[in-house]
Scaffold this active site. Structure first.
Site, short mmCIF file in Angstrom:
data_model
loop_
_atom_site.label_atom_id
_atom_site.label_comp_id
_atom_site.label_asym_id
_atom_site.label_seq_id
_atom_site.Cartn_x
_atom_site.Cartn_y
_atom_site.Cartn_z
N LYS A 14 -35.84 74.19 25.26
CA LYS A 14 -36.05 74.12 26.72
C LYS A 14 -37.39 73.44 27.06
CE LYS A 14 -35.61 78.60 27.61
NZ LYS A 14 -35.33 79.20 26.29
N ARG A 90 -33.29 84.54 33.92
CA ARG A 90 -32.89 85.08 32.63
C ARG A 90 -31.92 86.24 32.79
NH1 ARG A 90 -37.61 83.08 29.57
NH2 ARG A 90 -37.29 83.41 27.36
N ARG A 129 -42.09 77.32 14.61
CA ARG A 129 -43.01 77.25 15.74
C ARG A 129 -44.10 78.32 15.60
NH1 ARG A 129 -40.69 77.83 21.74
NH2 ARG A 129 -40.70 80.03 21.22
N ARG A 135 -47.74 81.37 18.16
CA ARG A 135 -47.24 82.21 19.25
C ARG A 135 -46.86 83.57 18.69
NH1 ARG A 135 -42.86 80.20 23.72
NH2 ARG A 135 -42.11 82.34 23.60
N ARG A 146 -35.49 89.23 20.79
CA ARG A 146 -35.34 88.23 21.86
C ARG A 146 -33.92 87.67 21.86
NH1 ARG A 146 -39.90 84.54 20.09
NH2 ARG A 146 -39.42 83.14 21.80
P1 AMP Z 1 -40.41 81.87 26.99
O1 AMP Z 1 -41.70 81.13 26.86
O2 AMP Z 1 -39.54 81.32 28.09
O3 AMP Z 1 -39.68 81.96 25.67
O4 AMP Z 1 -40.76 83.37 27.42
C1 AMP Z 1 -41.55 84.22 26.59
C2 AMP Z 1 -41.38 85.65 27.04
O5 AMP Z 1 -41.85 85.79 28.40
C3 AMP Z 1 -39.96 86.18 27.07
O6 AMP Z 1 -39.54 86.65 25.80
C4 AMP Z 1 -40.08 87.32 28.10
O7 AMP Z 1 -40.70 88.45 27.54
C5 AMP Z 1 -41.05 86.73 29.12
N1 AMP Z 1 -40.32 86.00 30.19
C6 AMP Z 1 -40.36 84.65 30.43
N2 AMP Z 1 -39.57 84.32 31.47
C7 AMP Z 1 -39.01 85.48 31.90
C8 AMP Z 1 -38.08 85.81 32.93
N3 AMP Z 1 -37.54 84.86 33.73
N4 AMP Z 1 -37.74 87.11 33.08
C9 AMP Z 1 -38.26 88.08 32.30
N5 AMP Z 1 -39.11 87.85 31.30
C10 AMP Z 1 -39.50 86.56 31.08
#
Ligand code: AMP
Length: 193
Positions: A14, A90, A129, A135, A146
């Site tokens: 993404k 999400r 990654r 991270r 996740r």
């Molecule tokens: P990402 O960078 O999109 O993989 O997001 C990393 C983490 O941030 C996720 O595993 C969630 O814990 C939190 N997170 C990001 N976007 C959302 C969302 N739209 N709703 C809830 N938690 C989120």
């Protein structure tokens, strides 16, 4: 206003494909994961709350996430011409909230780019990654959680957006360039952009 949601499992590409979309369509990028990681880095109250969920691989509660997003939309003039939503929505509740927020602004989700990647490939990419970027949620235990959360809470959005008529399924395996060529072709065919 042309709004794209980029949708897919953790590790589906993404962030990478968002960069291509921004360069090509000139859209404003909102990555909710990046917004939260920035709060964590700055040690804000929100960052402390977010970290307790992110470190376990769980989602931040919908109400909190929706209010963060509404705040960004309200306070970012550059978002008025169109946004690429990366990592949001999400959950079905978030998708409904996004629909309502955009409707208030006489706008809608115009395309959902769904990156479809096999599970084993996702795990390989996330572990790589984790080694490269450090991270903290890219470790095996958190990755598994996740992916569980993705299957139970996020995957149902696929059917939601298919019904809304704006889902573009893209095979997310292959080179970054060939995947982006497929994305552009699908957007042109479906949205005329
Ligand atoms: P990402 O960078 O999109 O993989 O997001 C990393 C983490 O941030 C996720 O595993 C969630 O814990 C939190 N997170 C990001 N976007 C959302 C969302 N739209 N709703 C809830 N938690 C989120």
């Amino acid at each position: 206003m042309f709004n794209i949601v980029i949708f897919g499992a953790p590790g589906s590409g993404k962030g990478t494909q968002s960069e291509n979309l921004i360069a090509n369509y000139g859209l404003f990028h909102i990555s909710t994961g990046e917004v939260l990681r920035d709060h964590i880095a700055r040690g804000t109250e929100l960052g402390k709350v977010a970290e307790s969920y992110i470190s376990k691989g769980n989602l931040i509660p919908d109400d909190l996430m929706v209010s963060i997003l509404a705040d960004i939309l309200d306070n970012t003039p550059e978002a008025k011409d169109g946004v690429i939503f990366d990592g949001f929505p999400r959950t079905i509740n978030q998708a409904k909230a996004l629909k309502a927020m955009l409707a208030e602004r006489n706008a809608q989700v115009d395309a959902v780019v769904g990156l479809e990647v096999e599970e084993q490939e996702l795990i390989t990419r996330l572990l790589k990654r984790g080694e490269e970027s450090g991270r903290s949620d890219d470790n095996m235990e958190t990755i598994k959680q996740r992916l569980n959360v993705y299957h139970s809470q996020t995957q149902p959005l696929h059917d939601f957006y298919v019904e809304e008529g704006c889902y573009l399924g893209i095979k997310g395996m292959g080179t970054v360039e060939s995947i982006f060529d497929d994305i552009k072709a699908a957007i042109k065919e479906k949205c005329g952009k």
